[in-house]
Enzyme design. Structure first.
Site, mmCIF file in Angstrom:
data_model
loop_
_atom_site.group_PDB
_atom_site.id
_atom_site.type_symbol
_atom_site.label_atom_id
_atom_site.label_comp_id
_atom_site.label_asym_id
_atom_site.label_seq_id
_atom_site.Cartn_x
_atom_site.Cartn_y
_atom_site.Cartn_z
ATOM 1 N N ASP A 8 -18.783 -44.683 50.792
ATOM 2 C CA ASP A 8 -18.292 -45.473 49.727
ATOM 3 C C ASP A 8 -18.994 -47.096 50.556
ATOM 4 O O ASP A 8 -20.032 -47.094 51.168
ATOM 5 C CB ASP A 8 -16.959 -46.215 50.305
ATOM 6 C CG ASP A 8 -16.357 -46.444 51.570
ATOM 7 O OD1 ASP A 8 -17.405 -47.086 52.315
ATOM 8 O OD2 ASP A 8 -15.315 -47.010 51.586
ATOM 9 N N CYS A 65 -17.394 -44.294 55.936
ATOM 10 C CA CYS A 65 -16.308 -45.692 54.433
ATOM 11 C C CYS A 65 -16.291 -46.405 56.498
ATOM 12 O O CYS A 65 -17.070 -46.550 57.107
ATOM 13 C CB CYS A 65 -15.203 -44.901 54.630
ATOM 14 S SG CYS A 65 -13.995 -44.036 55.906
ATOM 15 N N THR A 67 -13.697 -46.591 58.361
ATOM 16 C CA THR A 67 -13.167 -46.712 59.691
ATOM 17 C C THR A 67 -14.022 -44.600 59.663
ATOM 18 O O THR A 67 -13.979 -44.495 61.080
ATOM 19 C CB THR A 67 -11.905 -46.450 58.990
ATOM 20 O OG1 THR A 67 -11.010 -45.366 58.239
ATOM 21 C CG2 THR A 67 -11.542 -47.623 59.729
ATOM 22 N N HIS A 98 -17.171 -26.954 70.716
ATOM 23 C CA HIS A 98 -16.474 -25.987 69.987
ATOM 24 C C HIS A 98 -15.593 -25.808 69.221
ATOM 25 O O HIS A 98 -14.732 -24.810 68.386
ATOM 26 C CB HIS A 98 -14.973 -27.371 71.354
ATOM 27 C CG HIS A 98 -15.127 -26.707 72.278
ATOM 28 N ND1 HIS A 98 -14.202 -27.417 73.461
ATOM 29 C CD2 HIS A 98 -16.079 -26.216 73.361
ATOM 30 C CE1 HIS A 98 -14.329 -26.996 74.967
ATOM 31 N NE2 HIS A 98 -15.923 -26.674 74.487
ATOM 32 N N HIS A 133 -13.979 -19.920 71.390
ATOM 33 C CA HIS A 133 -14.336 -20.996 69.963
ATOM 34 C C HIS A 133 -14.362 -20.254 68.837
ATOM 35 O O HIS A 133 -13.155 -20.954 67.918
ATOM 36 C CB HIS A 133 -15.144 -22.193 70.371
ATOM 37 C CG HIS A 133 -15.019 -22.884 71.924
ATOM 38 N ND1 HIS A 133 -13.506 -23.180 72.323
ATOM 39 C CD2 HIS A 133 -15.408 -22.697 72.441
ATOM 40 C CE1 HIS A 133 -13.730 -23.494 73.257
ATOM 41 N NE2 HIS A 133 -15.278 -23.209 73.491
HETATM 42 C C1 RB5 Z 1 -11.740 -49.056 51.957
HETATM 43 O O1 RB5 Z 1 -11.569 -50.438 51.642
HETATM 44 C C2 RB5 Z 1 -11.449 -48.244 53.163
HETATM 45 O O2 RB5 Z 1 -10.019 -48.269 52.708
HETATM 46 C C3 RB5 Z 1 -12.657 -47.304 53.365
HETATM 47 O O3 RB5 Z 1 -14.207 -47.760 53.774
HETATM 48 C C4 RB5 Z 1 -12.084 -46.099 54.921
HETATM 49 O O4 RB5 Z 1 -12.417 -47.335 56.215
HETATM 50 C C5 RB5 Z 1 -10.976 -46.064 54.751
HETATM 51 O O5 RB5 Z 1 -10.716 -44.837 55.348
#
Ligand code: RB5
Length: 152
Positions: A8, A65, A67, A98, A133
């Protein structure tokens, strides 16, 4: 390997650097984000990449993304996909040994370019150990089958 990559907006910068890096490693890269339509909501991108992995159009997927977490949650809804966020060398290595991880999720906010390159390189070169595994992976697959959500 054929690798589908998607991000994203929060992963866009790292995505383009990683694509260059993957091509330097002679991997075949499909940029799933390039052809994405109106939205760059992470569920849409994660679904597109995960479906390519599920249908074996590609061997592996990489999703980025902010996180790495949202992408991971979505990708794991698609049958046959084993996705997890990796933040260091050890998680990258163990995810392969694993868990036979076929979709690597990365954080564009927390993982810098050099670390991302290292994580990806380890994740590409580390084999699945199989044995006990494989039995555990089979149990994951049978959960999908039991819930009527079998691999495409
Ligand atoms: C987008 O704002 C953010 O929520 C996305 O990049 C991600 O971190 C979601 O888990």
């Amino acid at each position: 390997m054929r690798i589908a990559v998607g991000s994203d907006h929060r992963g866009a910068e790292l995505r383009s650097k990683l694509i260059d890096f993957l091509r330097q490693l002679d991997q075949v890269v499909i940029d799933a984000t390039e052809n994405a339509s109106e939205t760059d909501d992470y569920p849409d991108i994660a679904e597109a990449v995960a479906r390519k992995v599920s249908s074996q159009e590609v061997d592996r997927g990489i999703l980025i993304c902010g996180t790495g977490l949202g992408m991971c949650i979505v990708a794991n809804k698609i049958p046959g996909v084993r996705a997890a966020p990796c933040f260091d060398d050890l998680s990258a290595e163990m995810s392969r040994r694993h868990n036979d991880l076929n979709v690597l999720c990365l954080s564009g906010d927390m993982v810098a370019e050099k670390l991302a390159d290292r994580i990806v390189e380890i994740w590409l070169k580390t084999p699945f150990e199989g044995g006990r595994h494989a039995r555990r992976i089979q149990k994951i697959a049978s959960l999908e089958n039991r819930d009527g959500n079998a691999k495409e």
